[in-house]
Design an enzyme around this catalytic site. Sequence first.
Site, PDB file in Angstrom:
ATOM      1  N   MET A  31       2.089 -13.991   6.272  1.00 10.38           N
ATOM      2  CA  MET A  31       2.584 -15.298   6.720  1.00 10.38           C
ATOM      3  C   MET A  31       2.737 -16.216   5.512  1.00 10.38           C
ATOM      4  O   MET A  31       2.746 -17.437   5.639  1.00 10.38           O
ATOM      5  CB  MET A  31       1.630 -15.896   7.756  1.00 10.38           C
ATOM      6  CG  MET A  31       1.533 -15.018   9.011  1.00 10.38           C
ATOM      7  SD  MET A  31       1.044 -15.907  10.489  1.00 10.38           S
ATOM      8  CE  MET A  31      -0.559 -16.490  10.021  1.00 10.38           C
ATOM      9  N   GLY A  37      -5.656 -11.880  -2.642  1.00  5.87           N
ATOM     10  CA  GLY A  37      -5.894 -10.884  -1.586  1.00  5.87           C
ATOM     11  C   GLY A  37      -4.585 -10.188  -1.208  1.00  5.87           C
ATOM     12  O   GLY A  37      -4.532  -8.956  -1.083  1.00  5.87           O
ATOM     13  N   HIS A  38      -3.523 -10.985  -1.040  1.00  6.25           N
ATOM     14  CA  HIS A  38      -2.212 -10.371  -0.737  1.00  6.25           C
ATOM     15  C   HIS A  38      -1.744  -9.513  -1.914  1.00  6.25           C
ATOM     16  O   HIS A  38      -1.170  -8.438  -1.728  1.00  6.25           O
ATOM     17  CB  HIS A  38      -1.153 -11.449  -0.483  1.00  6.25           C
ATOM     18  CG  HIS A  38      -1.394 -12.279   0.737  1.00  6.25           C
ATOM     19  ND1 HIS A  38      -1.767 -13.598   0.680  1.00  6.25           N
ATOM     20  CD2 HIS A  38      -1.308 -11.970   2.057  1.00  6.25           C
ATOM     21  CE1 HIS A  38      -1.890 -14.078   1.903  1.00  6.25           C
ATOM     22  NE2 HIS A  38      -1.627 -13.117   2.755  1.00  6.25           N
ATOM     23  N   GLN A  62       1.406 -16.496  17.380  1.00  6.17           N
ATOM     24  CA  GLN A  62      -0.001 -16.116  17.234  1.00  6.17           C
ATOM     25  C   GLN A  62      -0.910 -17.319  16.987  1.00  6.17           C
ATOM     26  O   GLN A  62      -2.095 -17.156  16.722  1.00  6.17           O
ATOM     27  CB  GLN A  62      -0.171 -15.049  16.148  1.00  6.17           C
ATOM     28  CG  GLN A  62       0.065 -15.509  14.726  1.00  6.17           C
ATOM     29  CD  GLN A  62      -0.004 -14.343  13.751  1.00  6.17           C
ATOM     30  OE1 GLN A  62       0.911 -13.546  13.666  1.00  6.17           O
ATOM     31  NE2 GLN A  62      -1.101 -14.221  13.014  1.00  6.17           N
ATOM     32  N   GLY A 149      -5.267  -6.346   5.304  1.00  5.91           N
ATOM     33  CA  GLY A 149      -6.580  -6.659   4.722  1.00  5.91           C
ATOM     34  C   GLY A 149      -7.692  -6.450   5.736  1.00  5.91           C
ATOM     35  O   GLY A 149      -7.546  -6.767   6.925  1.00  5.91           O
ATOM     36  N   GLN A 150      -8.813  -5.954   5.243  1.00  2.62           N
ATOM     37  CA  GLN A 150      -9.971  -5.741   6.109  1.00  2.62           C
ATOM     38  C   GLN A 150     -10.606  -7.065   6.540  1.00  2.62           C
ATOM     39  O   GLN A 150     -11.410  -7.114   7.452  1.00  2.62           O
ATOM     40  CB  GLN A 150     -10.981  -4.889   5.357  1.00  2.62           C
ATOM     41  CG  GLN A 150     -12.055  -4.324   6.239  1.00  2.62           C
ATOM     42  CD  GLN A 150     -13.251  -3.949   5.412  1.00  2.62           C
ATOM     43  OE1 GLN A 150     -13.156  -3.073   4.565  1.00  2.62           O
ATOM     44  NE2 GLN A 150     -14.370  -4.626   5.623  1.00  2.62           N
ATOM     45  N   SER A 188      -5.437 -17.754   3.073  1.00  2.49           N
ATOM     46  CA  SER A 188      -4.438 -18.819   2.882  1.00  2.49           C
ATOM     47  C   SER A 188      -4.998 -20.147   3.358  1.00  2.49           C
ATOM     48  O   SER A 188      -4.673 -21.202   2.832  1.00  2.49           O
ATOM     49  CB  SER A 188      -3.168 -18.493   3.665  1.00  2.49           C
ATOM     50  OG  SER A 188      -2.700 -17.222   3.276  1.00  2.49           O
TER      51      SER A 188
HETATM   52  O1  PAF Z   1      -2.536 -11.169   8.879  1.00  5.18           O
HETATM   53  C1  PAF Z   1      -1.508 -11.872   8.897  1.00  5.18           C
HETATM   54  O2  PAF Z   1      -1.143 -12.529   7.923  1.00  5.18           O
HETATM   55  C2  PAF Z   1      -0.688 -11.942  10.170  1.00  5.18           C
HETATM   56  O3  PAF Z   1      -1.479 -11.890  11.302  1.00  5.18           O
HETATM   57  C3  PAF Z   1       0.413 -10.873  10.231  1.00  5.18           C
HETATM   58  C4  PAF Z   1      -0.167  -9.467  10.262  1.00  5.18           C
HETATM   59  C5  PAF Z   1       1.345 -11.023   9.036  1.00  5.18           C
HETATM   60  C6  PAF Z   1       1.245 -11.053  11.509  1.00  5.18           C
HETATM   61  O4  PAF Z   1       1.847 -12.299  11.544  1.00  5.18           O
END
Ligand code: PAF
Length: 281
Positions: A31, A37-38, A62, A149-150, A188
């Site tokens: 997102m 981490g990303h 979500q 990520g875990q 984030s």
């Molecule tokens: O973990 C996230 O950043 C979000 O939940 C994802 C998997 C990108 C779905 O929007």
Amino acid sequence: MSQIISNKTQLEEALNPYRRKGVSIGFVPTMGALHAGHASLMHAAKRETALLVLSIFVNPRQFNDSLDYETYPRTLSEDIACAETAGVDFIYLPQYDELFLEDSPASKVSLNGLDLPMEGASRPGHFRGVVEVVYALFNHVKPHRAFFGQKDFQQLAIIRAMVNSLSLSVSIVSCPTLREVDGLAMSSRNLRLTSIQRQTASVLYRALSLIRESWHNEPPLELIHKAKEMLRQSPLDLDYLFIVDPDTLLPVEIPQDSAVVCVAAYCGEVRLIDNMLLSAD
Ligand code: PAF
């Protein structure tokens, strides 16, 4: 240079020639508001696959809290720079209308009850929104391997359940949580913490560590009590803290070989989650 793509047809046209040649496609859905981490997910994907697609989409479905959605950090130009540094081949910025189709199997797929406790109880509808978007993204990108990520332990379990239930041909790869020097899990949402909140937030890590360090010596309920006490004495507002079975996410009340402790708490307005694996060795 990463190529930026913002619709499904363009993405298919870009990826199909590689797919036909049998090139392995790795996928990191995000997102945005990318952090180290990303980057670690992107590095894992670079190691394990030949072509890397990263998506950035702040998924309104979500978020059960509109303020959380509106204030979610959006840092697109920095994200593009981060993706380029990590060697991403394609940055996908999908369109809402192309992602959410009315008859998506993800709207009904059974998640074996994994979506009910913890985040599911505190954020009704959150996981349905996650599986809908992840299903749609898998359908657009058709990756061989997807990296998560875990830190979002419950999300990972639910995505695996969706992949199994719908027999999707993608391997889900779990990558370890990256932490700041004081142990705070990278997220984030940390960008929204004031400097004082940022300092106090690491109590979450200390509470989880307390449980991990004594996992062999003290009963789970006793450890939960001690960790909750530590959090109660901090400025954080605890939402939940559970020790659960890593497969079923059901509470663990007597010691067992492997378990995971999961926590969620508010630091001011910012909701933080974290978890730690507890194992027999
Ligand atoms: O973990 C996230 O950043 C979000 O939940 C994802 C998997 C990108 C779905 O929007």
